[in-house]
Write a protein that holds these residues in place. Sequence first.
Motif, PDB file in Angstrom:
ATOM      1  N   LEU A 182      30.165  43.679  36.930  1.00 56.16           N
ATOM      2  CA  LEU A 182      31.208  43.524  37.935  1.00 56.16           C
ATOM      3  C   LEU A 182      30.754  42.515  38.982  1.00 56.16           C
ATOM      4  CD1 LEU A 182      33.931  44.588  39.064  1.00 56.16           C
ATOM      5  CD2 LEU A 182      32.617  46.289  40.325  1.00 56.16           C
ATOM      6  N   GLU A 183      31.593  41.534  39.239  1.00 56.78           N
ATOM      7  CA  GLU A 183      31.268  40.521  40.244  1.00 56.78           C
ATOM      8  C   GLU A 183      32.553  39.983  40.844  1.00 56.78           C
ATOM      9  OE1 GLU A 183      30.861  36.513  37.526  1.00 56.78           O
ATOM     10  OE2 GLU A 183      29.096  37.778  37.791  1.00 56.78           O
ATOM     11  N   PHE A 184      32.423  39.264  41.943  1.00 60.96           N
ATOM     12  CA  PHE A 184      33.600  38.625  42.526  1.00 60.96           C
ATOM     13  C   PHE A 184      33.177  37.375  43.266  1.00 60.96           C
ATOM     14  CE2 PHE A 184      32.086  41.075  46.080  1.00 60.96           C
ATOM     15  CZ  PHE A 184      32.430  40.330  47.185  1.00 60.96           C
ATOM     16  N   THR A 185      34.154  36.553  43.573  1.00 64.19           N
ATOM     17  CA  THR A 185      33.899  35.293  44.263  1.00 64.19           C
ATOM     18  C   THR A 185      34.568  35.316  45.623  1.00 64.19           C
ATOM     19  OG1 THR A 185      33.824  34.093  42.169  1.00 64.19           O
ATOM     20  CG2 THR A 185      34.180  32.787  44.163  1.00 64.19           C
ATOM     21  N   SER A 186      33.837  34.946  46.654  1.00 64.33           N
ATOM     22  CA  SER A 186      34.394  34.848  48.002  1.00 64.33           C
ATOM     23  C   SER A 186      34.292  33.411  48.473  1.00 64.33           C
ATOM     24  CB  SER A 186      33.649  35.775  48.968  1.00 64.33           C
ATOM     25  OG  SER A 186      32.322  35.334  49.141  1.00 64.33           O
ATOM     26  N   ALA A 187      35.147  33.080  49.432  1.00 64.85           N
ATOM     27  CA  ALA A 187      35.147  31.729  49.990  1.00 64.85           C
ATOM     28  C   ALA A 187      34.745  31.802  51.453  1.00 64.85           C
ATOM     29  CB  ALA A 187      36.520  31.089  49.851  1.00 64.85           C
ATOM     30  N   VAL A 188      33.596  31.262  51.789  1.00 64.30           N
ATOM     31  CA  VAL A 188      33.097  31.240  53.161  1.00 64.30           C
ATOM     32  C   VAL A 188      32.905  29.786  53.562  1.00 64.30           C
ATOM     33  CG1 VAL A 188      31.284  31.973  54.729  1.00 64.30           C
ATOM     34  CG2 VAL A 188      31.932  33.441  52.807  1.00 64.30           C
ATOM     35  N   ALA A 189      33.613  29.389  54.643  1.00 63.94           N
ATOM     36  CA  ALA A 189      33.541  27.993  55.109  1.00 63.94           C
ATOM     37  C   ALA A 189      33.862  27.029  53.959  1.00 63.94           C
ATOM     38  CB  ALA A 189      32.167  27.690  55.709  1.00 63.94           C
ATOM     39  N   GLU A 190      34.916  27.393  53.187  1.00 66.14           N
ATOM     40  CA  GLU A 190      35.413  26.585  52.080  1.00 66.14           C
ATOM     41  C   GLU A 190      34.408  26.418  50.943  1.00 66.14           C
ATOM     42  OE1 GLU A 190      36.817  22.900  53.625  1.00 66.14           O
ATOM     43  OE2 GLU A 190      38.480  23.819  54.732  1.00 66.14           O
ATOM     44  N   GLN A 191      33.361  27.216  50.960  1.00 68.85           N
ATOM     45  CA  GLN A 191      32.392  27.191  49.875  1.00 68.85           C
ATOM     46  C   GLN A 191      32.452  28.511  49.115  1.00 68.85           C
ATOM     47  OE1 GLN A 191      28.515  26.284  51.416  1.00 68.85           O
ATOM     48  NE2 GLN A 191      28.964  24.116  51.718  1.00 68.85           N
ATOM     49  N   LYS A 192      32.632  28.416  47.808  1.00 69.72           N
ATOM     50  CA  LYS A 192      32.732  29.617  46.990  1.00 69.72           C
ATOM     51  C   LYS A 192      31.344  30.122  46.613  1.00 69.72           C
ATOM     52  CE  LYS A 192      37.290  28.791  44.976  1.00 69.72           C
ATOM     53  NZ  LYS A 192      38.068  28.659  43.714  1.00 69.72           N
ATOM     54  N   LYS A 193      31.223  31.440  46.639  1.00 66.03           N
ATOM     55  CA  LYS A 193      29.958  32.063  46.270  1.00 66.03           C
ATOM     56  C   LYS A 193      30.240  33.285  45.406  1.00 66.03           C
ATOM     57  CE  LYS A 193      25.675  34.051  48.117  1.00 66.03           C
ATOM     58  NZ  LYS A 193      24.915  34.397  49.334  1.00 66.03           N
ATOM     59  N   THR A 194      29.502  33.417  44.326  1.00 63.64           N
ATOM     60  CA  THR A 194      29.675  34.553  43.435  1.00 63.64           C
ATOM     61  C   THR A 194      28.715  35.672  43.837  1.00 63.64           C
ATOM     62  OG1 THR A 194      30.366  33.152  41.598  1.00 63.64           O
ATOM     63  CG2 THR A 194      29.573  35.352  41.046  1.00 63.64           C
TER      64      THR A 194
END
Length: 220
Positions: A182-194
């Motif tokens: 299980l994982e997800f991707t977030s967008a912080v300061a327009e940079q995606k991180k898994t």
Amino acid sequence: MKTIKNREDRILQNNLSDSILTSPTALCAEKHKNLGLLQVTNQAELPTHAFLPIALFELAEAVRLHPVFFIGDTTITPVVITGISAHQQIIYQPVINRLYPFSLRKLNNENAGAIIFDNSCPRLTSCKENKSAIPLFDNTGNPSVLLRLITNTAVQHYAGQQQAEIFAIALKEAGALTVSQLEFTSAVAEQKKTHRFYMLNEKAYRNLPADTVHDWFKKG
């Protein structure tokens, strides 16, 4: 892999205790002396999320009714996966949700905290405009019985989250956590991180040395 945005991103960016607040605002007796809270009339009035952080004292109950995973790197936090079905959300509401629209924010470099509230929550209204609202402050500007109860709950929940993080780190260091699919991707300061979740390795957990378990028991 699932992409989750908005409130779930805040769990990684902000204080966990106020991660579900859309518009966090510090509560001030002078500014908000007429502010009151309307009671919840149905479950639909509570916010919904894909997952929510939980305190150590609610872990035993939560794990019986929801999948529980662990998320983080340096700091690891247990979370319940609540977004699977509406039925599960009715069965159990984590304390962070029941406390909504309030939370405790710890002040930086100070042994103190402040009660904050979600300014966008429609259940918060002026007592002058809505007589059904329960006041947060009395006529002298002091916290009402309701606000004192909210504050005590928020403090207990914040402390419980700190304990949960200590326990999660102990589990990882003991080799009782394994990486989940299980994982997800977030967008912080327009940079995606898994981000990836950990799950409890039951075999490793059951094989923990007795002295380790006893040590954890003594530490609460």
